[in-house]
Write an enzyme that holds these catalytic residues in place. Sequence first.
Site, mmCIF file in Angstrom:
data_model
loop_
_atom_site.group_PDB
_atom_site.id
_atom_site.type_symbol
_atom_site.label_atom_id
_atom_site.label_comp_id
_atom_site.label_asym_id
_atom_site.label_seq_id
_atom_site.Cartn_x
_atom_site.Cartn_y
_atom_site.Cartn_z
ATOM 1 N N ARG A 66 0.683 -1.360 0.038
ATOM 2 C CA ARG A 66 -0.197 0.069 -0.146
ATOM 3 C C ARG A 66 0.884 1.231 -0.087
ATOM 4 O O ARG A 66 0.520 2.343 -0.592
ATOM 5 C CB ARG A 66 -0.853 0.117 1.081
ATOM 6 C CG ARG A 66 -1.644 -1.185 1.466
ATOM 7 C CD ARG A 66 -3.066 -1.371 0.744
ATOM 8 N NE ARG A 66 -3.675 -2.254 1.461
ATOM 9 C CZ ARG A 66 -3.292 -3.795 0.970
ATOM 10 N NH1 ARG A 66 -2.647 -3.962 0.294
ATOM 11 N NH2 ARG A 66 -4.330 -4.503 1.682
ATOM 12 N N HIS A 70 0.516 4.540 -2.618
ATOM 13 C CA HIS A 70 0.375 5.761 -2.294
ATOM 14 C C HIS A 70 1.439 6.570 -2.588
ATOM 15 O O HIS A 70 1.237 7.980 -2.785
ATOM 16 C CB HIS A 70 0.042 5.719 -0.652
ATOM 17 C CG HIS A 70 -1.120 5.256 -0.321
ATOM 18 N ND1 HIS A 70 -1.878 5.446 0.932
ATOM 19 C CD2 HIS A 70 -2.008 4.094 -0.952
ATOM 20 C CE1 HIS A 70 -3.022 4.907 1.118
ATOM 21 N NE2 HIS A 70 -2.947 4.050 -0.132
ATOM 22 N N ASN A 95 -2.803 8.222 4.709
ATOM 23 C CA ASN A 95 -1.733 7.524 5.010
ATOM 24 C C ASN A 95 -1.398 7.278 6.436
ATOM 25 O O ASN A 95 -0.489 6.551 6.751
ATOM 26 C CB ASN A 95 -0.498 8.149 4.532
ATOM 27 C CG ASN A 95 -0.367 8.394 3.001
ATOM 28 O OD1 ASN A 95 -0.958 7.475 2.297
ATOM 29 N ND2 ASN A 95 0.062 9.396 2.575
ATOM 30 N N HIS A 192 -5.478 -6.013 -2.828
ATOM 31 C CA HIS A 192 -6.229 -6.053 -1.575
ATOM 32 C C HIS A 192 -6.352 -7.576 -1.163
ATOM 33 O O HIS A 192 -7.237 -7.596 -0.101
ATOM 34 C CB HIS A 192 -7.498 -5.126 -1.479
ATOM 35 C CG HIS A 192 -7.641 -3.652 -1.483
ATOM 36 N ND1 HIS A 192 -8.571 -2.951 -1.583
ATOM 37 C CD2 HIS A 192 -6.536 -3.017 -1.094
ATOM 38 C CE1 HIS A 192 -8.031 -1.735 -1.629
ATOM 39 N NE2 HIS A 192 -6.914 -1.571 -1.357
#
Length: 327
Positions: A66, A70, A95, A192
């Site tokens: 992740r 990001h 975040n 995910h």
Amino acid sequence: MKGAYTNPRFFLAMTVMLAMAAALVQAQGTRVGFYARTCPRAESIIRSAVQSHFRSNPNIAPGLLRMHFHDCFVQGCDASILIDGPNTEKTGPPNRLLRGYEVIDDAKTQLEAACPGVVSCADILTLAARDSVFLTRGINWAVPTGRRDGRVSLASDTTILPGFRESIDSQKQKFAAFGLNTQDLVALVGGHTIGTSACQLFSYRLYNFTNGGPDPTMNPAFVPQLQALCPQNGDGSRRIDLDTGSGNRFDTSFFANLRNGRGILESDQKLWTDPSTRTFVQRFLGERGSRPLNFNVEFARSMVKMSNIGVKTGTNGEIRRICSAIN
């Protein structure tokens, strides 16, 4: 998926894909084996650090994956998400729940001891994300390296990141802005398949979503299970697997859950309810009548594309000696 690794066609497809990926990014200054002469043990040092932390805390794998996503969507893949400060990216709302920063710091410390000032934090994060997929029984792929680190990190820029309530049209627009198509979107959200979500990010779907009831796109038999885990007015920080029944393994179970109305995040479930993305979910699942796509192979391809967003090379960036601080 196990059989794919012993299939010669699988390896041929991977060879072709990686050769194309290398050709795509080389013109921009990154290439596979960038540190072969300047720091030949760079990738093994990073993988060893990720493995060490993973053994004691498997949750760092989805955290690093992740974090890389990001990072790339804000200022490009330049490790700006790692910079400390009162208003830096890591303090932005999307975040605040990320984990795994200590893994990057550990790898960087070891690399500075072996090859001072050579390996960028941006490359460490990119490689750590790949290693995280591999450690959760996903695919291993060659990662072009040679990125340099950025100097700008602003919490206000994190608003560009796709949200957990985001429509598919909005998600597609955000991905398209970085040269990523609808298949890339579905493949990357498929990440995910590992990791968790806090109850506070989806519990609204369980209570009074429409007409006093739960989100109608959810499987009615699944709702009570989630309500038991995330009771109304309960602990919003409690974490639940995004891929029910397979939260620690990189596989296609995530897509099967979407098909069965068992997606956790609203934005994830929309991959099935929207026809433009459902097609790719079906193809990753190999449904009869669709043209099957190998999820692992396509995920790796999309990761190479994503990791080339806004890459800084040469004098456009720096090599930070400490990943959390600008030189």
